[in-house]
Motif scaffolding. Structure first.
Motif, PDB file in Angstrom:
ATOM      1  N   GLU A  84      26.116  14.777  29.853  1.00  0.00           N
ATOM      2  CA  GLU A  84      26.373  13.371  29.517  1.00  0.00           C
ATOM      3  C   GLU A  84      27.614  13.226  28.640  1.00  0.00           C
ATOM      4  N   PHE A  85      27.807  14.189  27.720  1.00  0.00           N
ATOM      5  CA  PHE A  85      29.011  14.154  26.880  1.00  0.00           C
ATOM      6  C   PHE A  85      30.260  14.291  27.743  1.00  0.00           C
ATOM      7  N   LEU A  86      30.228  15.252  28.661  1.00  0.00           N
ATOM      8  CA  LEU A  86      31.370  15.449  29.568  1.00  0.00           C
ATOM      9  C   LEU A  86      31.649  14.175  30.367  1.00  0.00           C
ATOM     10  N   LEU A  87      30.606  13.592  30.968  1.00  0.00           N
ATOM     11  CA  LEU A  87      30.795  12.397  31.796  1.00  0.00           C
ATOM     12  C   LEU A  87      31.291  11.217  30.963  1.00  0.00           C
ATOM     13  N   THR A  88      30.803  11.120  29.726  1.00  0.00           N
ATOM     14  CA  THR A  88      31.261  10.048  28.840  1.00  0.00           C
ATOM     15  C   THR A  88      32.763  10.177  28.607  1.00  0.00           C
ATOM     16  N   LEU A  89      33.212  11.402  28.336  1.00  0.00           N
ATOM     17  CA  LEU A  89      34.637  11.640  28.106  1.00  0.00           C
ATOM     18  C   LEU A  89      35.435  11.343  29.382  1.00  0.00           C
ATOM     19  N   LEU A  90      34.929  11.806  30.518  1.00  0.00           N
ATOM     20  CA  LEU A  90      35.647  11.582  31.782  1.00  0.00           C
ATOM     21  C   LEU A  90      35.669  10.097  32.149  1.00  0.00           C
ATOM     22  N   ASP A  91      34.617   9.376  31.768  1.00  0.00           N
ATOM     23  CA  ASP A  91      34.585   7.944  32.075  1.00  0.00           C
ATOM     24  C   ASP A  91      35.705   7.216  31.331  1.00  0.00           C
ATOM     25  N   PHE A  92      36.031   7.681  30.132  1.00  0.00           N
ATOM     26  CA  PHE A  92      37.111   7.032  29.378  1.00  0.00           C
ATOM     27  C   PHE A  92      38.466   7.214  30.065  1.00  0.00           C
ATOM     28  N   ILE A  93      38.640   8.294  30.821  1.00  0.00           N
ATOM     29  CA  ILE A  93      39.938   8.451  31.507  1.00  0.00           C
ATOM     30  C   ILE A  93      39.873   7.928  32.944  1.00  0.00           C
ATOM     31  N   GLY A  94      38.746   7.296  33.276  1.00  0.00           N
ATOM     32  CA  GLY A  94      38.696   6.549  34.540  1.00  0.00           C
ATOM     33  C   GLY A  94      38.607   7.396  35.791  1.00  0.00           C
ATOM     34  N   VAL A  95      38.017   8.583  35.710  1.00  0.00           N
ATOM     35  CA  VAL A  95      37.946   9.423  36.908  1.00  0.00           C
ATOM     36  C   VAL A  95      36.536   9.517  37.486  1.00  0.00           C
ATOM     37  N   THR A  96      35.554   8.869  36.837  1.00  0.00           N
ATOM     38  CA  THR A  96      34.185   8.964  37.354  1.00  0.00           C
ATOM     39  C   THR A  96      34.006   8.032  38.552  1.00  0.00           C
ATOM     40  N   TYR A  97      32.970   8.303  39.323  1.00  0.00           N
ATOM     41  CA  TYR A  97      32.646   7.434  40.451  1.00  0.00           C
ATOM     42  C   TYR A  97      31.691   6.350  40.029  1.00  0.00           C
ATOM     43  N   ARG A  98      31.787   5.217  40.693  1.00  0.00           N
ATOM     44  CA  ARG A  98      30.787   4.191  40.487  1.00  0.00           C
ATOM     45  C   ARG A  98      29.678   4.428  41.482  1.00  0.00           C
ATOM     46  N   PHE A  99      28.467   4.480  40.982  1.00  0.00           N
ATOM     47  CA  PHE A  99      27.297   4.667  41.827  1.00  0.00           C
ATOM     48  C   PHE A  99      26.801   3.271  42.204  1.00  0.00           C
ATOM     49  N   GLY A 100      26.957   2.929  43.462  1.00  0.00           N
ATOM     50  CA  GLY A 100      26.608   1.577  43.907  1.00  0.00           C
ATOM     51  C   GLY A 100      27.843   0.705  43.941  1.00  0.00           C
ATOM     52  N   VAL A 101      27.651  -0.551  44.343  1.00  0.00           N
ATOM     53  CA  VAL A 101      28.802  -1.442  44.565  1.00  0.00           C
ATOM     54  C   VAL A 101      28.952  -2.477  43.451  1.00  0.00           C
TER      55      VAL A 101
END
Lengths: 418, 418
Positions: free
Chosen positions: B401-418
């Motif tokens: 979750e820490f990793l994903l939180t950091l990656l979300d700030f740089i805008g590289v995560t996927y959106r799950f759903g529309v």
């Protein structure tokens, strides 16, 4: 527990935000004057909520599925079945449902307008002209219009698969050709068969609609004709007990937006709506308050969906978000003041995900939540805000857990074990 | 989202600690003067992080697998495949990889030194003498030296299993005999076959190495001969999309330590290293800062691994831990001052697990974490410490979750759903 307890869950779509320099480093929610939200925080238990888990970014559909008690990590249908539920179509287990748009194409099938000028009138006549057409002697077809340019296609047969691509080239792809629908993985006969049927449907839609009287009239008025139907979001219904059924609750949902309406219907909820609920910042909040109180007389769990916060966020309109939050706060105040049994009514404030104005997109930031009611363990939080709620007594939970926490206060949950 | 955003994640191995009487009840981190860490805490969002979940104690490998986005509860390969990746060996799906030590045995195969006097020179010649030997006509074998006494054995064949025991008697078991490798559960033919092959390899290693010129020279110099190879940690590669692949990031890892290097390579990261990165308290922190800035020019996600904190902790050298933390703080300061786009760069501070000096072993205590960057919801925490961070806005999350939180700030995560 007393069966007279009731709960209202207000979902402020896209509520969570980040510090905005022009607001002195505060978020829109932290900047807005929201005395009613704050009174709920003061006499409630607060916390942070992740739709699924920290760091996972979700869409409106997934965020709401989670708030309605589904586990979208296990059960995600695709949007087609949600939209089908939204227009009142009941799916059988093997049905494939697709989201559709009435669109405008030129004679070479280049997409000129994916929404046919956001057509508002005549789509029911156009849909009727298509519905029931024979595409294949193994498949039944239902086609039904939804709001504006939207529609739903349901295919019913024994050899269907939802593992197919879209004919719609997608948002912002005007000028591109209509895509041929294909199986997502080649060589899967059921998917190839379904793709073939959907391609026939798209062809048929052009043949039937291009010279349809509705479109002749539109052309005369200088409006783009709704001369084709584009498909996307194929999915199958998954059998899962609805929220209403699982907890024997009478659920009501006050909603104008079609996706949330679909999820509420799938969840076994009654819909309380009106044409003045626009799913935008110009929605009729007085009507929303009135419908909430009406629903509360007939149901023991009422979900109130408010879309305007998300719309303003996607447009980076933080002033608009503040203004809409203040109006929504007043609407919640109207409801609270009119409660017939305030000491028997629990109020939840939550959101489906964050949409920071500066990002203009959903992010994984958790959202602030509150549960207020007569006997909750009131914590020291006195304001409803992203940072204030981080110090609340609920700590950090997910959307399923928030829902169950609220339902537990009204005594409808099951005891696991003896 | 802006693709120009970048992130650096500093991993301070074994950082978390407990109150130490001689430090007035403070931890080494609470005692150290760390102005740069504290500045990140002040302008960041803080919290506590469990590698997997509260109360679960992990090794360096598992802690780092989690920080690199793997779920070790589902996917744990054993150490062999990680070490193989670390020395640049690519595994096929059915390969079995084992960690090896060059060791010293007497003529009765009693282990005199599990590390052959931490041999540093000549292991490549010894490895070459063994690599490619024919153990069985169904199995290919690759044997390659790693740092100091370490090496890796890879077996390739169709009938192999990693469910085998170790020939190495284990840490602190000098004076015991070399163990015969066996199937973990008797009667499993593939495991018994693999155990048989590994036993042949160990015998062969003694035959080839005992009188090898390198070892004759060592004996003449009074050094223990590296006259056998001991095996442990058998594992198979599991096919799983790497972190870099999942999020389409260009990842770089600044690292001297071989296990973390292996995990970074498996994760699709480029390695930035140099011989002066010793994976100990004498590491070259200036070089680490230089490599971090070099990596940041070429990558959008840079992981910087710092081992010295864990080494000092295992030796109960809390003064050494404080001193090394202060040097590491200065290194982080050097990086922060040289950032080309500070407003587009997010900084994470974390650890793979706690190693309290008083325990001299990994414990399950959560570790303090920070995410700092331009638009994070700054909380009231002003110091980077185990207790201060417990009051932060992230509350308590796990390493994924820490990793994903950091990656979300740089805008590289996927959106799950529309």
């Amino acid at each position: 527990m007393a069966p007279t307890r009731k709960a209202i869950m207000f979902i402020l779509d896209g509520l969570g935000d980040r510090p905005i320099k022009e607001l002195g480093g505060r978020t829109p929610l932290e900047s807005a004057a929201t005395p009613w939200f704050d009174s709920l925080a003061s006499r409630g238990i607060c916390g942070l909520m992740d739709p699924l888990a920290p760091g996972i970014r979700v869409g409106t559909d997934v965020g709401h599925l989670a708030l309605f008690g589904y586990n979208p990590l296990r059960v995600y249908w695709g949007r087609g079945p949600i939209e089908a539920a939204g227009v009142g179509l009941k799916l059988d287990p093997r049905d494939v449902a697709l989201r559709c748009n009435f669109a405008t194409v030129d004679t070479n099938w280049m997409v000129a307008d994916r929404r046919a000028g956001r057509i508002r009138h005549g789509t029911s006549v156009l849909a009727e002209a298509l519905s029931g057409a024979q595409l294949d002697n193994t498949v039944e077809m239902v086609f039904k219009e939804a709001t504006e340019h939207r529609a739903v296609l349901v295919l019913r047969g024994k050899e269907l698969s939802a593992e197919i691509t879209n004919s719609d080239p997608g948002a912002g792809r005007e000028g591109q050709p209509v895509r041929t629908v294909r199986a997502r993985r080649p060589g899967v006969p059921m998917a190839e068969h379904t793709a073939d049927i959907v391609n026939r449907f798209v062809r048929l839609s052009y043949e039937v609609l291009n010279d349809h009287p509705v479109n002749r009239a539109r052309r005369q008025n200088g409006q783009p004709p709704a001369n084709i139907v584009l498909t996307r979001g194929a999915g199958m219904a998954v059998r899962m007990r609805s929220l209403a059924d699982r907890f024997h609750i009478t659920g009501g949902c006050v909603v104008g937006e079609s996706t949330v309406k679909g999820i509420a219907l799938m969840s076994g909820f009654r819909i309380y709506t009106s044409p003045s609920l626009t799913a935008n910042v110009d929605t009729d909040l007085n009507e929303k308050a009135r419908l909430t109180l009406e629903a509360l007389r007939e149901c023991n769990f009422v979900v109130v969906h408010i879309k305007g916060t998300d719309i303003a966020s996607h447009e980076n309109d933080y002033r608009g978000k503040i203004e809409f939050l203040e109006k929504t706060d007043a609407m919640v105040g109207t409801v609270l003041e009119a409660l017939e049994s305030p000491d028997q009514t629990y109020i939840g404030l939550t959101a489906d995900h964050s949409t920071p104005c500066g990002i203009r997109e959903h992010t994984a930031d958790p959202v602030p939540v509150v549960v207020a009611g007569d006997d909750v363990l009131v914590d020291s939080v006195e304001r409803y805000g992203e940072r204030d709620c981080a110090h609340g007594g609920l700590l950090r939970i997910n959307a399923n857990e928030f829902l169950l926490t609220l339902l537990d206060f009204i005594g409808v949950t099951y005891r696991f074990g003896v």
